[in-house]
Write a protein that holds these residues in place. Sequence first.
Motif, PDB file in Angstrom:
ATOM      1  N   VAL A   1      38.238  64.132 111.768  1.00  0.00           N
ATOM      2  CA  VAL A   1      37.821  62.841 111.205  1.00  0.00           C
ATOM      3  C   VAL A   1      37.168  63.037 109.848  1.00  0.00           C
ATOM      4  O   VAL A   1      37.494  62.352 108.866  1.00  0.00           O
ATOM      5  CB  VAL A   1      36.864  62.121 112.167  1.00  0.00           C
ATOM      6  N   LEU A   2      36.251  63.988 109.775  1.00  0.00           N
ATOM      7  CA  LEU A   2      35.537  64.225 108.521  1.00  0.00           C
ATOM      8  C   LEU A   2      36.458  64.794 107.463  1.00  0.00           C
ATOM      9  O   LEU A   2      36.352  64.443 106.278  1.00  0.00           O
ATOM     10  CB  LEU A   2      34.358  65.160 108.758  1.00  0.00           C
ATOM     11  N   ARG A   3      37.360  65.663 107.856  1.00  0.00           N
ATOM     12  CA  ARG A   3      38.288  66.234 106.877  1.00  0.00           C
ATOM     13  C   ARG A   3      39.220  65.155 106.319  1.00  0.00           C
ATOM     14  O   ARG A   3      39.536  65.154 105.130  1.00  0.00           O
ATOM     15  CB  ARG A   3      39.098  67.372 107.511  1.00  0.00           C
ATOM     16  N   GLN A   4      39.672  64.251 107.169  1.00  0.00           N
ATOM     17  CA  GLN A   4      40.511  63.162 106.686  1.00  0.00           C
ATOM     18  C   GLN A   4      39.730  62.265 105.738  1.00  0.00           C
ATOM     19  O   GLN A   4      40.247  61.840 104.700  1.00  0.00           O
ATOM     20  CB  GLN A   4      41.037  62.344 107.864  1.00  0.00           C
ATOM     21  N   THR A   5      38.460  62.001 106.075  1.00  0.00           N
ATOM     22  CA  THR A   5      37.620  61.176 105.205  1.00  0.00           C
ATOM     23  C   THR A   5      37.426  61.846 103.853  1.00  0.00           C
ATOM     24  O   THR A   5      37.578  61.213 102.803  1.00  0.00           O
ATOM     25  CB  THR A   5      36.252  60.932 105.864  1.00  0.00           C
ATOM     26  N   PHE A   6      37.090  63.131 103.870  1.00  0.00           N
ATOM     27  CA  PHE A   6      36.889  63.857 102.615  1.00  0.00           C
ATOM     28  C   PHE A   6      38.184  63.951 101.815  1.00  0.00           C
ATOM     29  O   PHE A   6      38.168  63.872 100.582  1.00  0.00           O
ATOM     30  CB  PHE A   6      36.356  65.262 102.912  1.00  0.00           C
ATOM     31  N   GLY A   7      39.297  64.121 102.527  1.00  0.00           N
ATOM     32  CA  GLY A   7      40.579  64.178 101.821  1.00  0.00           C
ATOM     33  C   GLY A   7      40.896  62.869 101.114  1.00  0.00           C
ATOM     34  O   GLY A   7      41.353  62.862  99.975  1.00  0.00           O
ATOM     35  N   ASP A   8      40.639  61.752 101.794  1.00  0.00           N
ATOM     36  CA  ASP A   8      40.870  60.445 101.176  1.00  0.00           C
ATOM     37  C   ASP A   8      39.951  60.232  99.977  1.00  0.00           C
ATOM     38  O   ASP A   8      40.377  59.729  98.931  1.00  0.00           O
ATOM     39  CB  ASP A   8      40.645  59.331 102.207  1.00  0.00           C
ATOM     40  N   ILE A   9      38.678  60.623 100.124  1.00  0.00           N
ATOM     41  CA  ILE A   9      37.746  60.471  99.008  1.00  0.00           C
ATOM     42  C   ILE A   9      38.186  61.328  97.832  1.00  0.00           C
ATOM     43  O   ILE A   9      38.174  60.885  96.678  1.00  0.00           O
ATOM     44  CB  ILE A   9      36.320  60.855  99.452  1.00  0.00           C
ATOM     45  N   SER A  10      38.584  62.572  98.123  1.00  0.00           N
ATOM     46  CA  SER A  10      38.970  63.500  97.055  1.00  0.00           C
ATOM     47  C   SER A  10      40.173  63.000  96.267  1.00  0.00           C
ATOM     48  O   SER A  10      40.200  63.099  95.041  1.00  0.00           O
ATOM     49  CB  SER A  10      39.263  64.880  97.659  1.00  0.00           C
ATOM     50  N   HIS A  11      41.165  62.447  96.965  1.00  0.00           N
ATOM     51  CA  HIS A  11      42.400  62.056  96.292  1.00  0.00           C
ATOM     52  C   HIS A  11      42.400  60.612  95.805  1.00  0.00           C
ATOM     53  O   HIS A  11      43.014  60.304  94.780  1.00  0.00           O
ATOM     54  CB  HIS A  11      43.591  62.280  97.228  1.00  0.00           C
ATOM     55  N   GLU A  12      41.697  59.722  96.518  1.00  0.00           N
ATOM     56  CA  GLU A  12      41.758  58.308  96.176  1.00  0.00           C
ATOM     57  C   GLU A  12      40.589  57.834  95.327  1.00  0.00           C
ATOM     58  O   GLU A  12      40.754  56.953  94.476  1.00  0.00           O
ATOM     59  CB  GLU A  12      41.811  57.460  97.467  1.00  0.00           C
ATOM     60  N   TYR A  13      39.411  58.413  95.541  1.00  0.00           N
ATOM     61  CA  TYR A  13      38.209  57.885  94.899  1.00  0.00           C
ATOM     62  C   TYR A  13      37.602  58.819  93.849  1.00  0.00           C
ATOM     63  O   TYR A  13      36.976  58.352  92.900  1.00  0.00           O
ATOM     64  CB  TYR A  13      37.146  57.572  95.967  1.00  0.00           C
ATOM     65  N   CYS A  14      37.759  60.120  94.030  1.00  0.00           N
ATOM     66  CA  CYS A  14      37.152  61.062  93.079  1.00  0.00           C
ATOM     67  C   CYS A  14      37.671  60.918  91.642  1.00  0.00           C
ATOM     68  O   CYS A  14      36.881  61.019  90.703  1.00  0.00           O
ATOM     69  CB  CYS A  14      37.355  62.493  93.569  1.00  0.00           C
ATOM     70  N   PRO A  15      38.983  60.717  91.429  1.00  0.00           N
ATOM     71  CA  PRO A  15      39.430  60.572  90.033  1.00  0.00           C
ATOM     72  C   PRO A  15      38.706  59.457  89.292  1.00  0.00           C
ATOM     73  O   PRO A  15      38.313  59.629  88.131  1.00  0.00           O
ATOM     74  CB  PRO A  15      40.934  60.278  90.187  1.00  0.00           C
ATOM     75  N   GLY A  16      38.486  58.320  89.959  1.00  0.00           N
ATOM     76  CA  GLY A  16      37.770  57.227  89.307  1.00  0.00           C
ATOM     77  C   GLY A  16      36.310  57.551  89.070  1.00  0.00           C
ATOM     78  O   GLY A  16      35.758  57.239  88.013  1.00  0.00           O
ATOM     79  N   LEU A  17      35.669  58.203  90.040  1.00  0.00           N
ATOM     80  CA  LEU A  17      34.262  58.573  89.873  1.00  0.00           C
ATOM     81  C   LEU A  17      34.084  59.518  88.696  1.00  0.00           C
ATOM     82  O   LEU A  17      33.159  59.357  87.889  1.00  0.00           O
ATOM     83  CB  LEU A  17      33.739  59.220  91.163  1.00  0.00           C
ATOM     84  N   ARG A  18      34.963  60.524  88.586  1.00  0.00           N
ATOM     85  CA  ARG A  18      34.852  61.471  87.471  1.00  0.00           C
ATOM     86  C   ARG A  18      35.141  60.791  86.141  1.00  0.00           C
ATOM     87  O   ARG A  18      34.440  61.002  85.143  1.00  0.00           O
ATOM     88  CB  ARG A  18      35.820  62.643  87.685  1.00  0.00           C
ATOM     89  N   ARG A  19      36.190  59.954  86.131  1.00  0.00           N
ATOM     90  CA  ARG A  19      36.592  59.322  84.874  1.00  0.00           C
ATOM     91  C   ARG A  19      35.501  58.396  84.347  1.00  0.00           C
ATOM     92  O   ARG A  19      35.136  58.454  83.158  1.00  0.00           O
ATOM     93  CB  ARG A  19      37.878  58.533  85.098  1.00  0.00           C
ATOM     94  N   TYR A  20      34.948  57.559  85.213  1.00  0.00           N
ATOM     95  CA  TYR A  20      34.017  56.541  84.726  1.00  0.00           C
ATOM     96  C   TYR A  20      32.606  57.085  84.511  1.00  0.00           C
ATOM     97  O   TYR A  20      31.870  56.553  83.681  1.00  0.00           O
ATOM     98  CB  TYR A  20      34.009  55.357  85.685  1.00  0.00           C
ATOM     99  N   SER A  21      32.228  58.142  85.231  1.00  0.00           N
ATOM    100  CA  SER A  21      30.954  58.784  84.897  1.00  0.00           C
ATOM    101  C   SER A  21      31.051  59.442  83.526  1.00  0.00           C
ATOM    102  O   SER A  21      30.076  59.481  82.767  1.00  0.00           O
ATOM    103  CB  SER A  21      30.578  59.812  85.969  1.00  0.00           C
ATOM    104  N   LYS A  22      32.240  59.923  83.175  1.00  0.00           N
ATOM    105  CA  LYS A  22      32.448  60.472  81.830  1.00  0.00           C
ATOM    106  C   LYS A  22      32.380  59.369  80.779  1.00  0.00           C
ATOM    107  O   LYS A  22      31.835  59.569  79.682  1.00  0.00           O
ATOM    108  CB  LYS A  22      33.799  61.193  81.770  1.00  0.00           C
ATOM    109  N   TRP A  23      32.926  58.210  81.100  1.00  0.00           N
ATOM    110  CA  TRP A  23      32.842  57.083  80.161  1.00  0.00           C
ATOM    111  C   TRP A  23      31.386  56.749  79.854  1.00  0.00           C
ATOM    112  O   TRP A  23      31.035  56.495  78.688  1.00  0.00           O
ATOM    113  CB  TRP A  23      33.530  55.859  80.769  1.00  0.00           C
ATOM    114  N   ILE A  24      30.547  56.721  80.885  1.00  0.00           N
ATOM    115  CA  ILE A  24      29.137  56.404  80.665  1.00  0.00           C
ATOM    116  C   ILE A  24      28.495  57.456  79.779  1.00  0.00           C
ATOM    117  O   ILE A  24      27.766  57.133  78.830  1.00  0.00           O
ATOM    118  CB  ILE A  24      28.404  56.309  82.014  1.00  0.00           C
ATOM    119  N   TYR A  25      28.771  58.716  80.077  1.00  0.00           N
ATOM    120  CA  TYR A  25      28.196  59.801  79.284  1.00  0.00           C
ATOM    121  C   TYR A  25      28.644  59.712  77.826  1.00  0.00           C
ATOM    122  O   TYR A  25      27.830  59.808  76.896  1.00  0.00           O
ATOM    123  CB  TYR A  25      28.592  61.137  79.910  1.00  0.00           C
TER     124      TYR A  25
END
Length: 547
Positions: free
Chosen positions: A476-500
């Motif tokens: 369960v946790l691995r599936q959750t982390f996998g979804d976060i890594s592939h679906e949500y992490c790109p946006g988090l990295r991109r937009y935190s860079k925009w703020i910086y």
Amino acid sequence: MLSYRSLRFSLAFTFLFLSSTFFVISVGEPQFPTNQKATTPGENDVFLIWGNKRLLAEGSDGEAPLNSSLVLAARRTHRRDPIDDFKKYSGGWNISEKHYWASVAFTAAPLFVIAAVWFLVFALCLLFICLCYCCCAREPYGYSRTAYALSLILLIFFTIAAIVGCVVLYTGQGKYHGSTTRTLKYIVNTSDSTVEKLRNVSDYLAAAKRIGVDQVFLPSNIQGDIDRIQTKINSSANTLSTQTKDNADNIHNVLNSVRLALILLSAVMLLLTFLGFLFSLCGMQFLVYTLVIGGWLLVTGTFILCGIFLVLHNVTSDTCVAMDQWVQNPMSHTALDDILPCVDNATAQETLLRSKEVTSQLVNVVNQVINNVTNRNFSPSFGPLYFNQSGPLMPTLCNPFYSDMRDRPCTAGEVDLINATRVWRNYVCEVSSNGICTTTGRLTPTFYNQMAAGVNVSYGLYRYGPFLVSLQDCTVLRQTFGDISHEYCPGLRRYSKWIYVGLVMVSTAVMLSLVFWVIYGRERRHRVYTKTHMPRRDHGFGGEKDG
């Protein structure tokens, strides 16, 4: 002359800060240990140049080779550690390790240094200007069209740059807030789903205690085991639900506070830039100097905020890489195993075992009634066991487990849990008022309902078996982390860079605008004075004259 010399000094000051700020956002080859293969940075690579050393956000590609004891995000986190004699940190992603936090915080050291240098140098400049104004005799005014035009052009340029930076910052914070909110919502939904399934298992176990067919119930020891495991399941579910809700509320409050702070900062910087530009053009020197003092402090704070968001950007990227590697290497021991257990493993294992036992025992209870009551032709003298059973024999219920709880296949003459109620419906007879079958059949409606209830509970527990296994082995946790890594992490990295990047643009542009507010105001004042007191003197373009 005086005005031209001051302009040359100001331009030198400007390019000094340009070289130390606008070029801090760079993309280049990362430096790795000689025993690792360097890779080309990705599009999200952000780092500062401090001498020849890489200090800021490294690329997420080309991680170190993996082994049984996995160091998460080893290559990304290979940074200088200021509390370990500036040696390279090699422990990988580990939020419980102080050396990790020290090394990632050190990536923002250049921005903190720039903030300190700006604060001190500008303070000394203000002090020097005040001393010169109060203690030194003023030189006659001089005027240069080149100095005036160049200062106006640079003032306009940096004002536009500040506006663009505010737009980038405002847009980035909105995107980042939306991305973090969606990620948080996904995590909460996953937690809620897990809690709901745990409580469903608990409800099925509770129902199993009440199941009885022809006064045959589960053994007392099994019922005692159900009571104990129910307590553990409910405790785990309540803890998970409470902690998820509390953490989600805290994170949501922090995100809202950060969003509000960034919006206010964007608005204040935009207003400061506009008013400073307007007052400079109108020659309102007192208001310009007032804004310069406020801007001096705001720029210092903004550079510090740049460093904080750079650390946040790097930690976010490190975490995303660490989650992805943890998902891809399920058998490796990592830092996540120590700080983020999947669930109470003992509870999950015991719940799985008890659910199998209860399922098997319920099947045995039903089969005991089938073999000893419904499939036997009793004479009327047997009283409670007789209800005029007749017709073809009923198939027994398939037990999905052996006695040692290993999976067991169904054999001929057995019906599985999915189809049992549908098949047994064909063996139900019509009964008289005293419960005796008046038509051919092996089951009275009462017996059928009791057996169907037992089958439904057995199937419910059997159906949740894979879920309990997934809790036990971290699926369960691995599936959750996998979804976060592939679906949500790109946006988090991109937009935190925009703020910086937006913060760097705003702080640098406003910093240089402050300088040119003063320079342009001086040149404008000299120009007005020259035109007023020396109207007949001829000034060629770029020429200089003493007053």
